[in-house]
Design a protein around this motif. Structure first.
Motif, short mmCIF file in Angstrom:
data_model
loop_
_atom_site.label_atom_id
_atom_site.label_comp_id
_atom_site.label_asym_id
_atom_site.label_seq_id
_atom_site.Cartn_x
_atom_site.Cartn_y
_atom_site.Cartn_z
N TYR A 8 1.76 0.04 1.78
CA TYR A 8 0.52 -0.59 1.37
C TYR A 8 0.28 -0.23 -0.09
O TYR A 8 0.14 0.95 -0.43
CB TYR A 8 -0.65 -0.11 2.23
CG TYR A 8 -2.00 -0.65 1.80
CD1 TYR A 8 -2.32 -1.98 2.02
CD2 TYR A 8 -2.92 0.17 1.17
CE1 TYR A 8 -3.54 -2.48 1.62
CE2 TYR A 8 -4.16 -0.33 0.78
CZ TYR A 8 -4.46 -1.65 1.00
OH TYR A 8 -5.67 -2.15 0.60
N GLN A 9 0.26 -1.25 -0.96
CA GLN A 9 0.08 -1.05 -2.40
C GLN A 9 1.00 0.05 -2.91
O GLN A 9 0.59 0.99 -3.59
CB GLN A 9 -1.38 -0.74 -2.71
CG GLN A 9 -2.29 -1.87 -2.37
CD GLN A 9 -3.75 -1.61 -2.70
OE1 GLN A 9 -4.16 -0.49 -3.01
NE2 GLN A 9 -4.55 -2.65 -2.62
N LEU A 55 -4.15 -6.52 9.03
CA LEU A 55 -4.86 -5.34 8.51
C LEU A 55 -6.35 -5.53 8.70
O LEU A 55 -7.05 -4.67 9.22
CB LEU A 55 -4.58 -5.14 7.02
CG LEU A 55 -3.20 -4.67 6.62
CD1 LEU A 55 -3.10 -4.58 5.10
CD2 LEU A 55 -2.87 -3.33 7.25
N CYS A 134 -1.53 -2.41 11.86
CA CYS A 134 -0.43 -2.87 11.02
C CYS A 134 -0.17 -4.35 11.36
O CYS A 134 -0.26 -4.73 12.52
CB CYS A 134 0.80 -2.03 11.33
SG CYS A 134 2.28 -2.50 10.42
N ASP A 155 2.68 -4.71 2.96
CA ASP A 155 1.55 -5.65 2.90
C ASP A 155 1.89 -6.93 2.16
O ASP A 155 1.21 -7.93 2.33
CB ASP A 155 0.32 -4.98 2.29
CG ASP A 155 0.50 -4.51 0.86
OD1 ASP A 155 1.66 -4.37 0.41
OD2 ASP A 155 -0.52 -4.28 0.18
#
Length: 184
Positions: A8-9, A55, A134, A155
């Motif tokens: 994520y990021q 998410l 998730c 993501d």
């Protein structure tokens, strides 16, 4: 309980739980819809379903945009029942429906179904997304047998649409049974 990474990021987060794979039966669940009603998987017995976790409906990636892309990509299967599950409140899901329509999509919250995350192997363990689902999906036939399952690893990743379409064709148009060659 096996742990799997989700990025994520650009930060690796652990995902835990028992992810139901193709060839198994999808576990039952009891979740909450936009009107605060309890909804079980059994309600959709007899229908081909695509169960999707996000998410959040409001997440910039792996949220509503991912769902809308998935729906557009699968328009050729109008009888496919979309069941979308998030940690969002039923009130947020109702707002998303008002703002975006989402016809033929069941929106469910894990509000009263906290074990869902573990039973479906989509429990994000690490901050900043601890407790969030998730992104994943399961293609399930009329008897809740899983034909395709995928949990995203990042993501910014999308679902494997070519494989999903292939499995959808097989579920909606099963090959004919072999001819009985043992005629007496």
């Amino acid at each position: 309980m096996a742990l799997h990474p989700f990025t994520y990021q650009e930060e690796a987060l652990e995902v835990s739980g028992n992810f139901p794979e193709a060839g198994h039966t999808l576990p039952s669940f009891m979740l909450v819809d936009e009107q605060l009603r309890d909804v079980s998987l059994e309600r959709y017995l007899g229908r081909v379903k695509l169960v999707v976790t996000l998410l959040s409906i409001d997440a910039e990636q792996a949220g509503l945009t991912l769902l809308q892309d998935l729906r557009r990509a699968l328009e050729a299967w109008p009888l496919l029942q979309f069941i979308v599950i998030t940690v969002d409140s039923p009130f947020s899901l109702a707002r998303a429906r008002r703002e975006h329509g989402l016809p033929h999509v069941v929106l469910l919250s894990t509000l009263r179904g906290r074990d869902f995350h573990k039973h479906f192997g989509v429990l994000l363990q690490d901050i900043p997304l601890a407790g969030v689902t998730c992104p994943a999906l399961w293609l399930v036939d009329e008897q809740d047998h899983i034909h395709f399952a995928q949990r995203l690893e990042a993501d910014d990743q999308g679902f494997d649409l070519p494989r999903l379409r292939e499995k959808l064709d097989a579920v909606f148009n099963p090959p004919p049974a072999p001819a009985d060659t043992d005629a007496g």
